[in-house]
Design an enzyme around this catalytic site. Structure first.
Site, PDB file in Angstrom:
ATOM      1  CG  ASN A 105      -1.729   1.223   1.415  1.00 45.93           C
ATOM      2  OD1 ASN A 105      -1.784   2.070   0.516  1.00 45.93           O
ATOM      3  ND2 ASN A 105      -2.371   1.357   2.564  1.00 45.93           N
ATOM      4  CE  LYS A 152      -0.142   3.211   4.809  1.00 45.82           C
ATOM      5  NZ  LYS A 152       0.040   3.260   6.257  1.00 45.82           N
ATOM      6  CG  HIS A 189      -5.743   1.823   5.365  1.00 52.03           C
ATOM      7  ND1 HIS A 189      -5.291   2.755   6.273  1.00 52.03           N
ATOM      8  CD2 HIS A 189      -4.727   0.956   5.160  1.00 52.03           C
ATOM      9  CE1 HIS A 189      -4.033   2.450   6.586  1.00 52.03           C
ATOM     10  NE2 HIS A 189      -3.670   1.372   5.932  1.00 52.03           N
ATOM     11  CD  GLU A 194      -2.811   5.419   6.823  1.00 49.21           C
ATOM     12  OE1 GLU A 194      -2.830   5.516   5.588  1.00 49.21           O
ATOM     13  OE2 GLU A 194      -1.849   4.910   7.441  1.00 49.21           O
ATOM     14  CD  GLU A 224      -3.158  -2.482   7.338  1.00 52.46           C
ATOM     15  OE1 GLU A 224      -2.103  -2.729   6.755  1.00 52.46           O
ATOM     16  OE2 GLU A 224      -3.766  -1.406   7.208  1.00 52.46           O
ATOM     17  N   GLY A 231       2.869   2.309  10.765  1.00 56.57           N
ATOM     18  CA  GLY A 231       3.810   3.417  10.625  1.00 56.57           C
ATOM     19  C   GLY A 231       4.548   3.765  11.906  1.00 56.57           C
ATOM     20  CB  SER A 289       5.687  -1.761  11.801  1.00 56.23           C
ATOM     21  OG  SER A 289       5.267  -0.434  12.096  1.00 56.23           O
TER      22      SER A 289
HETATM   23  P1  13P Z   1       3.272   0.452   7.593  1.00 56.17           P
HETATM   24  O1  13P Z   1       3.767  -0.834   6.961  1.00 56.17           O
HETATM   25  O2  13P Z   1       3.981   1.664   7.069  1.00 56.17           O
HETATM   26  O3  13P Z   1       3.207   0.358   9.074  1.00 56.17           O
HETATM   27  O4  13P Z   1       1.747   0.619   7.086  1.00 56.17           O
HETATM   28  C1  13P Z   1       0.881  -0.448   7.186  1.00 56.17           C
HETATM   29  C2  13P Z   1      -0.357  -0.116   6.431  1.00 56.17           C
HETATM   30  O5  13P Z   1      -1.115   0.759   6.825  1.00 56.17           O
HETATM   31  C3  13P Z   1      -0.633  -0.848   5.186  1.00 56.17           C
HETATM   32  O6  13P Z   1      -1.924  -0.628   4.738  1.00 56.17           O
END
Ligand code: 13P
Length: 254
Positions: free
Chosen positions: A12, A14, A97, A99, A169, A175, A215
């Protein structure tokens, strides 16, 4: 012994990346892809879907989107429909997601609508679920995730449920450099699978793929992916790194 479910590694991106990175990443991944039995998906921003589709055309890497609008066309400024994703040969789409739940008011009901639209258009949804740190500390993590799962898939026929992939997740692991331990992740995946057996069928519960996200990097991937209920990873930051993502693919190739 290998798992029956084929591993899936999804990146992803983003709101990051460029066509230059796509070409570099492809080059870095290529040697590993040839002998791999892993499915690889990259979900770049909308603006890169067309050009990355061309870049990946002769490869085994598929393309995913990060979002979709539940309607097919109309006055929805700034949005993209499933029919438009079809035109760009997008095979996968992330929905729910954390976010988007936190920043763009994506509710379980909206997730469910998007899942339905995607399935009607032959695009495989990657449905994200996960608890916040506060929810985990209050001991509510399992109930929060089960609720998101139930609502996100509610009323779907079993064959449609089978076309979905679930991504667990935990919000506190995204992150932050702080992964869930492999035991914490595997235990939640087992909870999800048990819930699916009730909600859907035993077949759905045993065949659906459940990815872990938060992560994941080349160093911690093998331990996570070795767990009995973890079928792959949804990778954020490390999917933008040519020295990380290929190692994650290799780690799932067991
Ligand atoms: P990270 O791997 O940067 O922690 O992000 C995970 C994520 O949100 C994948 O959708």
């Amino acid at each position: 012994m290998g798992k029956m479910r084929k591993p899936l590694i999804a990146g992803n991106w983003k709101m990051n990346g460029s066509i230059g990175l796509a070409a570099d990443l492809l080059q870095a991944m290529q040697p590993g892809l040839e002998e791999s039995s892993v499915e690889v998906v990259i979900c770049p921003p909308f603006s890169l879907l067309q050009s990355m589709g061309e870049c990946f055309r002769e490869t085994s890497v598929s393309l995913g989107a990060q979002n979709v609008h539940p309607q097919i066309s109309g006055a929805y400024t700034g949005e993209t429909s499933a029919a438009m994703l079809n035109e760009m040969e997008v095979k996968w789409c992330i929905v729910g997601h954390s976010e988007r739940r936190a920043q763009f008011a994506e509710t379980d009901a909206l997730v469910r609508q998007k899942v339905g639209t995607l399935l009607q258009h032959g695009i495989q949804p990657i449905v994200c679920v996960g608890e916040s740190l506060e929810e985990r500390e209050a001991g509510k993590h399992e109930s929060v995730v089960v609720e998101q799962l139930k609502n996100g898939l509610s009323g779907l026929a079993a064959d449609d449920q089978l076309r979905c992939t679930i991504a667990y997740e935990p919000v506190w692991a995204i992150g932050t450099g702080k992964t869930a331990t492999s035991q914490q992740a595997n235990s939640m995946h087992l909870t999800i699978r048990r819930e699916l057996a009730e909600l859907a069928t035993e077949q759905v519960a045993s065949e659906i793929r459940i990815l872990y996200g938060g992560s994941v990097n080349a160093a911690n991937a093998a331990e996570l992916l070795e767990q009995s209920e973890i079928d792959g990873a949804l990778v954020g930051g490390a999917s933008l790194k040519t020295d990380q993502f290929p190692g994650i693919i290799a780690a799932s190739n067991v």
